[in-house]
Design an enzyme around this catalytic site. Structure first.
Site, mmCIF file in Angstrom:
data_model
loop_
_atom_site.group_PDB
_atom_site.id
_atom_site.type_symbol
_atom_site.label_atom_id
_atom_site.label_comp_id
_atom_site.label_asym_id
_atom_site.label_seq_id
_atom_site.Cartn_x
_atom_site.Cartn_y
_atom_site.Cartn_z
ATOM 1 N N GLU A 88 -34.355 51.521 78.062
ATOM 2 C CA GLU A 88 -34.404 51.487 79.524
ATOM 3 C C GLU A 88 -35.669 52.204 80.030
ATOM 4 O O GLU A 88 -36.163 51.904 81.115
ATOM 5 C CB GLU A 88 -33.131 52.157 80.059
ATOM 6 C CG GLU A 88 -32.828 51.934 81.514
ATOM 7 C CD GLU A 88 -32.491 50.501 81.901
ATOM 8 O OE1 GLU A 88 -32.132 49.688 81.017
ATOM 9 O OE2 GLU A 88 -32.616 50.189 83.090
ATOM 10 N N SER A 129 -33.929 55.774 75.092
ATOM 11 C CA SER A 129 -33.417 54.455 75.475
ATOM 12 C C SER A 129 -34.527 53.466 75.792
ATOM 13 O O SER A 129 -35.548 53.827 76.383
ATOM 14 C CB SER A 129 -32.542 54.627 76.716
ATOM 15 O OG SER A 129 -32.269 53.369 77.286
ATOM 16 N N TYR A 140 -31.449 56.927 85.808
ATOM 17 C CA TYR A 140 -31.061 57.092 84.401
ATOM 18 C C TYR A 140 -32.304 57.056 83.510
ATOM 19 O O TYR A 140 -32.495 57.923 82.654
ATOM 20 C CB TYR A 140 -30.090 55.972 83.997
ATOM 21 C CG TYR A 140 -29.871 55.857 82.503
ATOM 22 C CD1 TYR A 140 -28.980 56.693 81.850
ATOM 23 C CD2 TYR A 140 -30.557 54.900 81.748
ATOM 24 C CE1 TYR A 140 -28.777 56.589 80.468
ATOM 25 C CE2 TYR A 140 -30.356 54.796 80.378
ATOM 26 C CZ TYR A 140 -29.478 55.637 79.743
ATOM 27 O OH TYR A 140 -29.280 55.531 78.376
HETATM 28 P P1 NAP Z 1 -21.050 56.117 76.295
HETATM 29 O O1 NAP Z 1 -20.079 55.241 75.570
HETATM 30 O O2 NAP Z 1 -21.146 56.059 77.764
HETATM 31 O O3 NAP Z 1 -20.704 57.634 75.867
HETATM 32 C C1 NAP Z 1 -21.257 58.721 76.551
HETATM 33 C C2 NAP Z 1 -20.665 60.000 75.985
HETATM 34 O O4 NAP Z 1 -21.239 61.123 76.684
HETATM 35 C C3 NAP Z 1 -19.136 60.121 76.160
HETATM 36 O O5 NAP Z 1 -18.591 60.733 75.021
HETATM 37 C C4 NAP Z 1 -19.022 61.037 77.364
HETATM 38 O O6 NAP Z 1 -17.818 61.776 77.404
HETATM 39 C C5 NAP Z 1 -20.198 61.992 77.082
HETATM 40 N N1 NAP Z 1 -20.581 62.748 78.267
HETATM 41 C C6 NAP Z 1 -20.881 62.278 79.496
HETATM 42 N N2 NAP Z 1 -21.157 63.290 80.339
HETATM 43 C C7 NAP Z 1 -21.021 64.434 79.618
HETATM 44 C C8 NAP Z 1 -21.143 65.814 79.928
HETATM 45 N N3 NAP Z 1 -21.473 66.233 81.158
HETATM 46 N N4 NAP Z 1 -20.935 66.716 78.942
HETATM 47 C C9 NAP Z 1 -20.577 66.317 77.703
HETATM 48 N N5 NAP Z 1 -20.433 65.017 77.344
HETATM 49 C C10 NAP Z 1 -20.653 64.090 78.297
HETATM 50 O O7 NAP Z 1 -22.512 55.901 75.713
HETATM 51 P P2 NAP Z 1 -22.988 55.181 74.355
HETATM 52 O O8 NAP Z 1 -23.151 53.736 74.631
HETATM 53 O O9 NAP Z 1 -22.162 55.646 73.233
HETATM 54 O O10 NAP Z 1 -24.465 55.757 74.220
HETATM 55 C C11 NAP Z 1 -24.734 56.958 73.496
HETATM 56 C C12 NAP Z 1 -26.067 57.533 73.936
HETATM 57 O O11 NAP Z 1 -27.103 56.602 73.680
HETATM 58 C C13 NAP Z 1 -26.168 57.856 75.426
HETATM 59 O O12 NAP Z 1 -27.012 58.965 75.553
HETATM 60 C C14 NAP Z 1 -26.847 56.632 76.016
HETATM 61 O O13 NAP Z 1 -27.510 56.973 77.206
HETATM 62 C C15 NAP Z 1 -27.793 56.286 74.889
HETATM 63 N N6 NAP Z 1 -28.159 54.867 74.754
HETATM 64 C C16 NAP Z 1 -27.186 53.920 74.675
HETATM 65 C C17 NAP Z 1 -27.554 52.600 74.468
HETATM 66 C C18 NAP Z 1 -26.516 51.511 74.353
HETATM 67 O O14 NAP Z 1 -26.885 50.341 74.471
HETATM 68 N N7 NAP Z 1 -25.255 51.847 74.079
HETATM 69 C C19 NAP Z 1 -28.906 52.257 74.337
HETATM 70 C C20 NAP Z 1 -29.873 53.269 74.402
HETATM 71 C C21 NAP Z 1 -29.480 54.564 74.596
HETATM 72 P P3 NAP Z 1 -16.481 61.197 78.145
HETATM 73 O O15 NAP Z 1 -15.846 60.267 77.155
HETATM 74 O O16 NAP Z 1 -15.707 62.430 78.408
HETATM 75 O O17 NAP Z 1 -16.949 60.493 79.383
HETATM 76 O O1 G4F Z 2 -24.796 46.233 80.373
HETATM 77 P P1 G4F Z 2 -25.697 46.890 81.331
HETATM 78 O O2 G4F Z 2 -25.076 47.750 82.373
HETATM 79 O O3 G4F Z 2 -26.757 47.684 80.463
HETATM 80 P P2 G4F Z 2 -28.187 48.334 80.811
HETATM 81 O O4 G4F Z 2 -28.372 48.538 82.255
HETATM 82 O O5 G4F Z 2 -29.206 47.522 80.107
HETATM 83 O O6 G4F Z 2 -28.045 49.777 80.141
HETATM 84 C C1 G4F Z 2 -27.505 49.925 78.836
HETATM 85 O O7 G4F Z 2 -28.531 49.796 77.900
HETATM 86 C C2 G4F Z 2 -29.550 50.803 77.976
HETATM 87 C C3 G4F Z 2 -30.591 50.481 76.889
HETATM 88 O O8 G4F Z 2 -31.620 49.707 77.451
HETATM 89 C C4 G4F Z 2 -28.907 52.154 77.736
HETATM 90 F F1 G4F Z 2 -29.843 53.123 77.732
HETATM 91 C C5 G4F Z 2 -27.868 52.416 78.808
HETATM 92 O O9 G4F Z 2 -27.216 53.662 78.530
HETATM 93 C C6 G4F Z 2 -26.828 51.291 78.769
HETATM 94 O O10 G4F Z 2 -26.113 51.391 77.558
HETATM 95 O O11 G4F Z 2 -26.570 45.800 82.104
HETATM 96 C C7 G4F Z 2 -27.378 44.849 81.403
HETATM 97 C C8 G4F Z 2 -27.933 43.828 82.389
HETATM 98 C C9 G4F Z 2 -28.604 44.462 83.614
HETATM 99 O O12 G4F Z 2 -29.805 43.816 83.865
HETATM 100 C C10 G4F Z 2 -27.627 44.210 84.748
HETATM 101 O O13 G4F Z 2 -28.239 44.058 86.031
HETATM 102 O O14 G4F Z 2 -26.841 43.058 82.898
HETATM 103 C C11 G4F Z 2 -26.992 42.898 84.295
HETATM 104 N N1 G4F Z 2 -25.676 42.664 84.899
HETATM 105 C C12 G4F Z 2 -25.317 41.526 85.559
HETATM 106 N N2 G4F Z 2 -24.081 41.644 86.027
HETATM 107 C C13 G4F Z 2 -24.636 43.527 84.935
HETATM 108 C C14 G4F Z 2 -23.625 42.877 85.647
HETATM 109 N N3 G4F Z 2 -24.485 44.770 84.395
HETATM 110 C C15 G4F Z 2 -23.277 45.367 84.606
HETATM 111 N N4 G4F Z 2 -23.088 46.611 84.058
HETATM 112 N N5 G4F Z 2 -22.260 44.778 85.309
HETATM 113 C C16 G4F Z 2 -22.386 43.531 85.860
HETATM 114 O O15 G4F Z 2 -21.458 43.034 86.503
#
Ligand code: NAP
Ligand code: G4F
Length: 328
Positions: A132, A130, A153
């Site tokens: 992050e 990530s 995280y």
């Molecule tokens: P998400 O929508 O939160 O999905 C997370 C998945 O992980 C869900 O299917 C969840 O299952 C499963 N999970 C959570 N805890 C688990 C456990 N203990 N055992 C088995 N499965 C479990 O996340 P996403 O946005 O698709 O992201 C996919 C991956 O990319 C994650 O690893 C995230 O950290 C990483 N990532 C995401 C972003 C982004 O911007 N989306 C960016 C960088 C990296 P349930 O449905 O049962 O909760």
């Molecule tokens: O949407 P966010 O919660 O995403 P964040 O923290 O960037 O994390 C996501 O992206 C990561 C990749 O860089 C992934 F690895 C991670 O799994 C996840 O998918 O927050 C984005 C920004 C933050 O700076 C937060 O402080 O939005 C700001 N924010 C402002 N108000 C908020 C809010 N975030 C959330 N979730 N909720 C608010 O009300």
């Protein structure tokens, strides 16, 4: 026919990954968790009739915290490719459950790597790293930027990332890290800021909500489209050699820009509807992320197709449609 195993198949990325692999004729297995309510909403449209004798999407119960289930699943399925997308993925929540996040998001990866190694398989492994992890390192960030994690995280992801590199180097596994910057879609979880904003814009437009409570509006993110990003993941796994890649759009926007775009799309002034709630602040914030994905462009021939405006509008339109369907 290639066989793939997806962890996190019920999540945003897992659902797009499953669609992509099915379209490429894979046999797809996905790990799901038992839940007290339905949690397969994102994949119901591709989950075939369970009585079909040869379904190409198969779901199996398991948990990233339960090594025995992972060992059993991997030994039984012997997948050609594992797409490890499962995680406790919410940064703000990771401050409340730091130990649990370390277990699932950090150690979960090691349990999978060990299961592959112990079974003696030549399975290819993708790990969801990530942006992050870059934390306080100033943008633009690329594969050479040092990690400076700012949350439980992010620290768990750094561990998971380096363990993936170590298993690649130490045991000659085909193991890749995709360092993906934020990517969103109409299937994005509703507590992430993009979806929270687009859903609020839709509900306020329809008169079903008046206010939305947010945290830090100054944070900047590089927001791309999840559908584009799973294509990059698949391409990493088709290379001759495993490697790590940044996947990003190269454009950064603030939460304020997101509000302008989402509320502007439905002719609303967000300043009349947004209130700040300090509960959404994080003890340590990542101020600015903007990725340099030139390595992926060069080596994977990958470029994002959907830009920021188009992404936000797609999400608002989808939320409007969903909300209207509720009354219909
Ligand atoms: P998400 O929508 O939160 O999905 C997370 C998945 O992980 C869900 O299917 C969840 O299952 C499963 N999970 C959570 N805890 C688990 C456990 N203990 N055992 C088995 N499965 C479990 O996340 P996403 O946005 O698709 O992201 C996919 C991956 O990319 C994650 O690893 C995230 O950290 C990483 N990532 C995401 C972003 C982004 O911007 N989306 C960016 C960088 C990296 P349930 O449905 O049962 O909760
Ligand atoms: O949407 P966010 O919660 O995403 P964040 O923290 O960037 O994390 C996501 O992206 C990561 C990749 O860089 C992934 F690895 C991670 O799994 C996840 O998918 O927050 C984005 C920004 C933050 O700076 C937060 O402080 O939005 C700001 N924010 C402002 N108000 C908020 C809010 N975030 C959330 N979730 N909720 C608010 O009300």
């Amino acid at each position: 026919m290639k066989t793939a195993l997806i962890t996190g198949i019920t999540g945003q990325d897992g659902s797009y990954m499953a669609e992509l692999l099915l379209a490429k004729d894979y046999l797809v297995h996905g790990i799901i968790r038992r839940s007290s309510s339905f949690n397969t909403e994102r994949i119901d449209h591709i989950y075939q009739d369970p009585h079909d004798p040869k379904p190409r999407l198969r779901l199996v119960y398991g948990d990233l915290n339960d090594a025995s289930s992972l060992n059993r699943i991997i030994r039984t399925i012997q997948p050609d490719e594992i797409y490890h997308l499962g995680a406790q993925s919410h940064v703000r929540v990771s401050f409340d459950v730091p130990e649990y996040t370390g277990e699932v998001t950090g150690l979960g990866t090691v349990r999978l790597l060990e299961a592959i190694r112990e079974a003696g398989l030549r399975t290819k492994f993708y790990n969801a790293s990530s942006s992050e992890m870059f934390g306080s390192a100033p943008p633009p960030q690329n594969e050479a930027t040092p990690f400076q994690p700012r949350s439980p995280y992010a620290a768990a992801k750094v561990y998971s990332h380096w363990m993936t590199v170590n298993y690649r180097d130490g045991y000659n596994l085909f193991a890749c890290n995709g360092i993906l910057f934020n990517h969103e879609s109409p299937r994005r979880g509703e507590t992430f800021v993009s979806r929270k904003v687009t859903k609020a814009a839709a509900k306020i437009k329809l008169g079903r909500q008046d206010k939305v409570f947010l945290g830090n509006l100054d944070a900047r993110r590089d927001w791309g489209y999840a559908g584009d990003y799973v294509e990059a993941i698949w391409r990493m796994m088709q290379q001759d050699k495993p490697d790590d890649y940044v996947i990003a759009t190269g454009e950064s926007h603030s939460v304020r820009d997101l509000l302008d775009e989402a509320f502007g799309h439905v002719d609303l002034d967000w300043k009349k509807h947004v209130e700040i709630d300090p509960r959404y602040y994080r003890p340590t914030e990542v101020d600015a992320l903007c990725g340099d994905a030139s390595k992926a462009a060069r080596q994977l021939d990958w470029r994002p197709r959907v830009g920021f405006k188009e992404l936000v509008r797609m999400m608002v339109d989808s939320d409007l449609k969903q909300e209207k369907a509720k009354s219909g």
